[in-house]
Design a protein around this motif. Structure first.
Motif, PDB file in Angstrom:
ATOM      1  N   LYS A   2       0.832  -1.197   0.000  1.00 17.47           N
ATOM      2  CA  LYS A   2       0.000   0.000   0.000  1.00 17.47           C
ATOM      3  C   LYS A   2       0.870   1.251   0.000  1.00 17.47           C
ATOM      4  CE  LYS A   2      -3.664   2.277   2.636  1.00 17.47           C
ATOM      5  NZ  LYS A   2      -4.489   2.227   3.868  1.00 17.47           N
ATOM      6  N   TYR A   3       0.494   2.234  -0.816  1.00 13.98           N
ATOM      7  CA  TYR A   3       1.259   3.475  -0.916  1.00 13.98           C
ATOM      8  C   TYR A   3       1.215   4.230   0.407  1.00 13.98           C
ATOM      9  CZ  TYR A   3       2.441   8.305  -2.087  1.00 13.98           C
ATOM     10  OH  TYR A   3       3.009   9.557  -2.094  1.00 13.98           O
ATOM     11  N   ARG A   4       2.365   4.740   0.826  1.00 12.21           N
ATOM     12  CA  ARG A   4       2.464   5.533   2.045  1.00 12.21           C
ATOM     13  C   ARG A   4       3.043   6.900   1.709  1.00 12.21           C
ATOM     14  NH1 ARG A   4       5.286   2.402   6.912  1.00 12.21           N
ATOM     15  NH2 ARG A   4       5.290   4.587   7.619  1.00 12.21           N
ATOM     16  N   ALA A   5       2.208   7.923   1.820  1.00 12.33           N
ATOM     17  CA  ALA A   5       2.642   9.279   1.497  1.00 12.33           C
ATOM     18  C   ALA A   5       3.731   9.756   2.446  1.00 12.33           C
ATOM     19  CB  ALA A   5       1.449  10.230   1.553  1.00 12.33           C
ATOM     20  N   MET A 263       3.599   2.653  10.374  1.00 12.54           N
ATOM     21  CA  MET A 263       2.935   1.383  10.057  1.00 12.54           C
ATOM     22  C   MET A 263       1.763   1.109  10.988  1.00 12.54           C
ATOM     23  SD  MET A 263       6.373  -0.939   9.550  1.00 12.54           S
ATOM     24  CE  MET A 263       5.489  -2.492   9.323  1.00 12.54           C
ATOM     25  N   HIS A 264       1.719   1.803  12.146  1.00 12.60           N
ATOM     26  CA  HIS A 264       0.772   1.430  13.197  1.00 12.60           C
ATOM     27  C   HIS A 264      -0.253   2.507  13.517  1.00 12.60           C
ATOM     28  CE1 HIS A 264       3.118  -2.174  13.941  1.00 12.60           C
ATOM     29  NE2 HIS A 264       4.204  -1.430  13.974  1.00 12.60           N
ATOM     30  N   GLY A 265      -0.332   3.514  12.669  1.00 10.94           N
ATOM     31  CA  GLY A 265      -1.371   4.504  12.884  1.00 10.94           C
ATOM     32  C   GLY A 265      -0.873   5.924  12.714  1.00 10.94           C
ATOM     33  N   GLU A 266      -1.775   6.854  12.968  1.00 12.52           N
ATOM     34  CA  GLU A 266      -1.447   8.269  12.806  1.00 12.52           C
ATOM     35  C   GLU A 266      -0.592   8.759  13.974  1.00 12.52           C
ATOM     36  OE1 GLU A 266      -2.264  10.111  10.128  1.00 12.52           O
ATOM     37  OE2 GLU A 266      -3.057   8.243   9.305  1.00 12.52           O
ATOM     38  N   HIS A 267       0.188   9.792  13.693  1.00 10.72           N
ATOM     39  CA  HIS A 267       0.938  10.473  14.753  1.00 10.72           C
ATOM     40  C   HIS A 267       1.224  11.887  14.274  1.00 10.72           C
ATOM     41  CE1 HIS A 267       4.906  10.053  12.706  1.00 10.72           C
ATOM     42  NE2 HIS A 267       4.392   8.916  12.270  1.00 10.72           N
ATOM     43  N   LEU A 268       1.665  12.720  15.195  1.00 11.31           N
ATOM     44  CA  LEU A 268       1.812  14.147  14.919  1.00 11.31           C
ATOM     45  C   LEU A 268       2.767  14.420  13.762  1.00 11.31           C
ATOM     46  CD1 LEU A 268       1.016  16.996  15.903  1.00 11.31           C
ATOM     47  CD2 LEU A 268       3.044  16.941  17.387  1.00 11.31           C
ATOM     48  N   ILE A 269       3.916  13.812  13.751  1.00 15.45           N
ATOM     49  CA  ILE A 269       4.934  14.065  12.725  1.00 15.45           C
ATOM     50  C   ILE A 269       4.492  13.530  11.366  1.00 15.45           C
ATOM     51  CG2 ILE A 269       7.338  13.665  12.065  1.00 15.45           C
ATOM     52  CD1 ILE A 269       7.024  15.522  14.422  1.00 15.45           C
ATOM     53  N   LYS A 270       3.700  12.479  11.396  1.00 11.40           N
ATOM     54  CA  LYS A 270       3.241  11.889  10.135  1.00 11.40           C
ATOM     55  C   LYS A 270       2.460  12.907   9.311  1.00 11.40           C
ATOM     56  CE  LYS A 270       0.948   7.799   8.250  1.00 11.40           C
ATOM     57  NZ  LYS A 270       0.152   6.588   8.551  1.00 11.40           N
ATOM     58  N   LYS A 271       1.729  13.793   9.990  1.00  7.68           N
ATOM     59  CA  LYS A 271       0.949  14.804   9.270  1.00  7.68           C
ATOM     60  C   LYS A 271       1.861  15.739   8.481  1.00  7.68           C
ATOM     61  CE  LYS A 271      -2.914  14.729  12.528  1.00  7.68           C
ATOM     62  NZ  LYS A 271      -3.713  15.507  13.524  1.00  7.68           N
ATOM     63  N   VAL A 279       5.319  15.925   0.140  1.00 10.90           N
ATOM     64  CA  VAL A 279       5.181  14.671  -0.604  1.00 10.90           C
ATOM     65  C   VAL A 279       5.634  14.850  -2.049  1.00 10.90           C
ATOM     66  CG1 VAL A 279       3.534  12.960  -1.492  1.00 10.90           C
ATOM     67  CG2 VAL A 279       3.347  13.776   0.867  1.00 10.90           C
ATOM     68  N   LEU A 280       5.292  15.980  -2.662  1.00 12.92           N
ATOM     69  CA  LEU A 280       5.697  16.247  -4.046  1.00 12.92           C
ATOM     70  C   LEU A 280       7.215  16.229  -4.180  1.00 12.92           C
ATOM     71  CD1 LEU A 280       5.217  17.116  -6.982  1.00 12.92           C
ATOM     72  CD2 LEU A 280       5.126  19.493  -6.175  1.00 12.92           C
ATOM     73  N   ILE A 281       7.891  16.888  -3.239  1.00 16.30           N
ATOM     74  CA  ILE A 281       9.353  16.885  -3.275  1.00 16.30           C
ATOM     75  C   ILE A 281       9.879  15.456  -3.148  1.00 16.30           C
ATOM     76  CG2 ILE A 281      11.446  17.629  -2.057  1.00 16.30           C
ATOM     77  CD1 ILE A 281       9.914  20.184  -1.289  1.00 16.30           C
ATOM     78  N   GLY A 282       9.245  14.681  -2.276  1.00 18.95           N
ATOM     79  CA  GLY A 282       9.658  13.292  -2.116  1.00 18.95           C
ATOM     80  C   GLY A 282       9.449  12.471  -3.375  1.00 18.95           C
ATOM     81  N   MET A 283       8.367  12.748  -4.091  1.00 16.51           N
ATOM     82  CA  MET A 283       8.066  11.996  -5.313  1.00 16.51           C
ATOM     83  C   MET A 283       9.113  12.242  -6.397  1.00 16.51           C
ATOM     84  SD  MET A 283       3.920  12.490  -5.414  1.00 16.51           S
ATOM     85  CE  MET A 283       3.664  11.638  -6.957  1.00 16.51           C
ATOM     86  N   ILE A 284       9.671  13.444  -6.432  1.00 13.47           N
ATOM     87  CA  ILE A 284      10.677  13.757  -7.457  1.00 13.47           C
ATOM     88  C   ILE A 284      12.100  13.679  -6.885  1.00 13.47           C
ATOM     89  CG2 ILE A 284       9.057  15.234  -8.711  1.00 13.47           C
ATOM     90  CD1 ILE A 284      10.594  17.658  -7.607  1.00 13.47           C
ATOM     91  N   SER A 285      12.223  13.093  -5.685  1.00 13.52           N
ATOM     92  CA  SER A 285      13.518  13.109  -4.986  1.00 13.52           C
ATOM     93  C   SER A 285      14.614  12.393  -5.762  1.00 13.52           C
ATOM     94  CB  SER A 285      13.378  12.490  -3.593  1.00 13.52           C
ATOM     95  OG  SER A 285      12.944  11.138  -3.679  1.00 13.52           O
ATOM     96  N   TYR A 286      14.281  11.331  -6.471  1.00 10.02           N
ATOM     97  CA  TYR A 286      15.302  10.605  -7.231  1.00 10.02           C
ATOM     98  C   TYR A 286      15.896  11.505  -8.318  1.00 10.02           C
ATOM     99  CZ  TYR A 286      17.435   7.140 -10.347  1.00 10.02           C
ATOM    100  OH  TYR A 286      18.309   6.447 -11.149  1.00 10.02           O
ATOM    101  N   SER A 287      15.030  12.178  -9.060  1.00  7.34           N
ATOM    102  CA  SER A 287      15.511  13.104 -10.084  1.00  7.34           C
ATOM    103  C   SER A 287      16.244  14.288  -9.464  1.00  7.34           C
ATOM    104  CB  SER A 287      14.351  13.606 -10.946  1.00  7.34           C
ATOM    105  OG  SER A 287      13.937  12.614 -11.861  1.00  7.34           O
ATOM    106  N   LEU A 288      15.734  14.784  -8.332  1.00  7.43           N
ATOM    107  CA  LEU A 288      16.425  15.871  -7.646  1.00  7.43           C
ATOM    108  C   LEU A 288      17.844  15.464  -7.276  1.00  7.43           C
ATOM    109  CD1 LEU A 288      13.664  17.243  -5.226  1.00  7.43           C
ATOM    110  CD2 LEU A 288      14.821  18.552  -7.017  1.00  7.43           C
ATOM    111  N   TYR A 289      17.974  14.255  -6.750  1.00 10.97           N
ATOM    112  CA  TYR A 289      19.292  13.779  -6.344  1.00 10.97           C
ATOM    113  C   TYR A 289      20.209  13.628  -7.556  1.00 10.97           C
ATOM    114  CZ  TYR A 289      22.930  10.971  -4.153  1.00 10.97           C
ATOM    115  OH  TYR A 289      24.137  10.507  -3.699  1.00 10.97           O
TER     116      TYR A 289
END
Length: 644
Positions: A2-5, A263-271, A279-289
Motif C-alpha cells: 500500500k502506498y504511504r505518502a 505502520m501502526h497509525g497516525e501520529h503528529l509528525i506523520k501529518k 510529498v511532491l518533493i519526495g516523489m521527485i527526490s530521485y531526479s532531484l538527487y
C-alpha cells in the motif's frame, strides 16, 4: 504494498539537506546524512515488495530487475548524457578523462569502488567530478545483486527465519563500519560492507516483527524522537567526523523509527510528512538527487569561485524544474500502466545497449586522455608522471605511500638523491631526461605531503608517519655512500609558517652535511590561484586570456614563500649548501609562465605536468650539472687524501 505518502515525505527530508549541504548553506553541515536516510527507505520498500511476492510464490528475479531498470535507468542515463555534453565543452583534459572513468563505473554501478580507489592525496577535487554522487546508487544496486537471492535462500532452507539472519548480517556490517571509519575511512564511506546495515535497518522494519504501538501518545513521542535524531544529525554533524560508523546510527535509526510508527497509525509528525508539497518533493527526490550535483559542479567549474547566493537560488530552481520534468515525462512513463516498452525483452535490450554505449564513450575519453585537442592543446599527456619503479630490491619503495624511482641512466648506481614531497615527485620526468642525457643516475624518494624535514613538528601534513618516512630516508643514505648529492624539493609554503620549520630544515641540513653529503635546495614553483587545466579550459571557451586570472605575480610569489626565502637568504653557504632558484625560472620579465607551445606546465594549481617538469629541469640543467660536478670533485679530492 500500500502506498504511504509519509515515506515520500521522508524522502523529501533526505534529499533537501543533501542538496543544500552540497551548496554550502550554513546550518546544514551534516546534510550528507540524507543519503543514509535514503538507504533505510530503500531497504524497507524493497524488502516489503520481495517478501510479499516470496510469501505468495510470485517472486521472480527477472521481474525484480525489470522493476529496478524501470526505476533507475530512465532518469539516470539522461544525466550521464548531460554530463558528457557539458563535460566535452567545459572540462579540462584530466577532468574529462576522469569523467570518462566515472561514466564507465556509473553505468556498471561500480562508481563507489572507483571513487574509493581514487581517494587520497592526489585525488581531484569533488567539484571536478559531476558523477561523484552516483556512488550511493552503486551501493544500492550492489546490495540488490545478492539480497533477493538471500531472502529466497532464507525462505527455502532456513524456514523463513529472516529476522535472525538479517539482524546478524546487520550487526556484522555495523561493527565493520565502526572499524573501517577509523582505520580505513574511504572504505568505510564508499563500500557496501560498511553500508549494508543501513539498508537492513529498513529491511528489519519491513519484517514487522516489532511490537505494534497502539498508543497515539507513544507514536507521537517516537515520531518526534526519530525526526529530532535526523534533524539533529543534519545540523550538528561535520564532514571531518568519522562516518558512517556509530554516528550514522542517529539518522538511520531515526528514519527507521518514522517508518515503523507510520505502520501502526497516525501520529503528529506523520501529518507533516504527508503534507502535499513535502510529498511532491519526495516523489521527485530521485531526479532531484541525480540532477543537483552535476549542475552544482558545472556552475562552480565555469565560475572558478564560490557561488553567490543568487546563483545558488538559480541552481535550486533549475534543479527543481528539471526534476519535475524528468519525473513526469521520463520516470513515470516507464512505470505507469501500460508503461513505455511494456515487454521485458526489449526493455532489457535497451538497458544493455545504454550500458554498452556509455562504457564505450567513457573508454574513448580515457584512451584519448580527455581529448585535449578540443581545447587547442598540442599534447595528449598534459598531466602524466613518469612511473617506472626500479625492479631491483636494492632500491625499494620506503613506504607503501611513497615513491621510489631511478632517475636518469638506470643501468648504473645512483650518485644523487631527490628527496621531498609530491612537488619533488612531479620533477621526476624532467630530472630523469636531463640526468640520462648527461650520463648521471639518481633516485627519487618522496612521500605525498611529506616535506624533507627531520624531527618536524605536528600539523600541516606532518605526523608520526611522515617523520618515520624521513628517518628512513636518512637510514637509506647511510647505507648508500655512493649518493653524494641530495636535492631537497618541496612545497615549502605549506609548512614554512610553522614555528618548527626553520629549526627543522637547519637540523636536516646539518644531518646531511655531517654525513658528507652535498645539499642542494630547490625553491618551489609558484602556487597558482586556480587549477591551471580548469582555468585554461574555461578561458579557452570564454575567449579570455588565461594570464588575466590564473597567474601569480612575482611579488606575490615571493610573499607566498617569504619565510622560506628569509631562511635560505640567511643560510651560511660554507656549510656545503647550494640554492637553485627553480621557481624563478617560471617568470620572464616579471610574468608567470604557465604554458609554452600549447603545453600546460601544471596538472593542477601546484603540481607540474610532464611538460612543466621537462621545462623546469631544462631551465636549471646547467645548475644541476654544476652541483653534481661539484660533488664529484669533492669525492675525487677525498679519495686523493685517503691515498696520501
Amino acid at each position: 504494498m500500500k502506498y504511504r505518502a509519509d515515506i515520500d515525505g521522508l524522502r523529501a527530508l533526505a534529499v533537501i539537506p543533501v542538496i543544500l549541504f552540497h551548496m554550502n548553506i550554513p546550518g546544514l553541515s551534516g546534510g550528507f546524512v540524507g543519503v543514509d536516510i535514503f538507504f533505510v527507505i530503500s531497504g524497507f520498500l524493497i524488502t516489503s515488495i520481495i517478501l510479499k511476492e516470496i510469501n505468495t510464490d510470485r517472486f521472480s528475479i527477472a521481474k525484480f530487475y525489470e522493476r529496478r531498470i524501470r526505476r533507475i535507468f530512465p532518469a539516470f542515463f539522461p544525466v550521464i548524457i548531460f554530463t558528457l555534453v557539458l563535460g566535452y565543452y567545459w572540462l579540462s583534459p584530466t577532468a574529462l578523462k576522469g569523467l570518462g572513468d566515472s561514466v564507465i563505473a556509473s553505468a556498471l554501478f561500480s562508481s563507489n569502488i572507483l571513487f574509493w580507489r581514487e581517494a587520497g592525496y592526489f585525488d581531484a577535487s569533488s567539484l571536478q567530478k559531476p558523477l561523484l554522487h552516483t556512488w550511493s546508487l552503486a551501493v544500492e544496486e550492489q546490495f540488490y545483486l545478492f539480497y533477493p537471492l538471500l531472502l529466497v535462500i532464507i525462505r527455502k532452507f532456513f524456514r523463513g527465519n529472516y529476522a535472525a539472519w538479517l539482524l546478524s548480517l546487520g550487526v556484522v556490517s555495523f561493527l565493520f563500519s565502526c572499524y573501517a571509519v577509523v582505520h580505513k575511512p574511504s572504505i568505510g564511506f564508499y563500500l557496501l560492507p560498511s553500508r549494508t546495515w543501513e539498508l537492513l535497518v529498513g529491511a528489519i522494519v519491513a519484517l514487522d516483527i516489532l511490537p505494534a504501538i497502539k498508543s497515539k501518545t507513544v507514536r507521537n513521542l517516537i515520531g518526534i524522537a526519530g525526526t529530532a535524531s535526523m534533524i539533529g544529525s543534519i545540523a550538528i554533524f561535520r564532514e571531518s567526523m568519522p562516518f558512517p560508523g556509530y554516528s550514522a546510527a542517529f539518522p538511520v535509526l531515526g528514519a527507521g523509527a518514522i517508518i515503523y510508527v507510520g505502520m501502526h497509525g497516525e501520529h503528529l509528525i506523520k501529518k507533516f510528512f504527508e503534507f502535499k508539497p513535502v510529498v511532491l518533493i519526495g516523489m521527485i527526490s530521485y531526479s532531484l538527487y541525480l540532477w543537483h550535483w552535476p549542475i552544482i559542479v558545472f556552475m562552480n567549474y565555469v565560475s572558478l569561485r564560490e557561488l553567490t547566493l543568487p546563483e545558488k537560488l538559480v541552481i535550486v530552481l533549475s534543479t527543481f524544474l528539471i526534476s519535475c520534468f524528468s519525473w513526469k515525462y521520463v520516470e513515470s512513463p516507464f512505470r505507469t500502466k501500460p508503461p513505455i516498452i511494456p515487454h521485458r525483452a526489449p526493455l532489457f535490450a535497451l538497458a544493455a545497449a545504454s550500458i554498452v554505449i556509455a562504457v564505450g564513450i567513457g573508454g574513448i575519453l580515457h584512451a584519448r586522455e580527455g581529448l585535449p585537442q578540443r581545447l587547442g592543446l598540442s599534447t595528449a599527456k598534459t598531466a602524466e608522471y613518469t612511473k617506472k619503479p626500479y625492479s631491483s630490491p636494492e632500491f625499494h619503495t620506503i613506504t607503501k605511500e611513497g615513491f621510489s624511482y631511478l632517475i636518469g641512466k638506470t643501468s648504473q648506481m645512483p650518485s644523487f638523491l631527490v628527496w621531498g614531497d609530491s612537488h619533488a615527485h612531479s620533477l621526476t620526468p624532467g630530472m630523469s631526461i636531463v640526468a640520462g642525457q648527461n650520463n648521471k643516475t639518481g633516485i627519487l624518494l618522496a612521500g605525498p605531503g611529506i616535506p624533507p624535514l627531520i624531527d618536524a613538528g605536528e600539523g600541516n601534513f606532518i605526523n608520526t608517519e611522515s617523520n618515520a618516512f624521513n628517518d628512513e630516508v636518512i637510514n637509506y643514505l647511510a647505507k648508500h655512500e655512493a649518493i653524494k648529492t641530495v636535492f631537497l624539493a618541496s612545497c615549502w609554503s605549506n609548512v614554512d609558517k610553522n614555528d618548527w620549520f626553520q629549526p627543522s630544515l637547519a637540523k636536516t641540513i646539518d644531518k646531511l652535511t655531517s654525513m658528507n653529503r652535498h645539499v642542494v635546495i630547490l625553491t618551489d614553483v609558484p602556487y597558482l590561484p586556480h587549477d591551471l587545466q580548469q582555468a585554461h579550459s574555461v578561458a579557452y571557451r570564454k575567449s579570455i586570456d588565461i594570464y588575466k586570472f590564473d597567474s601569480l605575480s612575482y611579488h606575490d610569489y615571493l610573499k607566498q614563500n617569504d619565510t622560506f626565502f628569509k631562511f635560505i637568504g640567511n643560510l651560511d653557504r660554507s656549510r656545503g649548501v647550494s640554492i637553485i632558484d627553480l621557481g624563478g625560472r617560471f617568470y620572464r620579465d616579471g610574468k608567470n609562465i604557465l604554458m609554452m607551445d600549447d603545453k600546460l606546465f601544471y596538472e593542477d594549481n601546484n603540481h607540474l605536468s610532464e611538460s612543466g617538469s621537462i621545462y623546469a629541469a631544462r631551465s636549471i640543467e646547467s645548475a644541476i650539472m654544476a652541483e653534481l660536478s661539484k660533488a664529484d670533485r669533492q669525492k675525487s679530492h677525498a679519495k686523493k687524501l685517503v691515498r696520501r
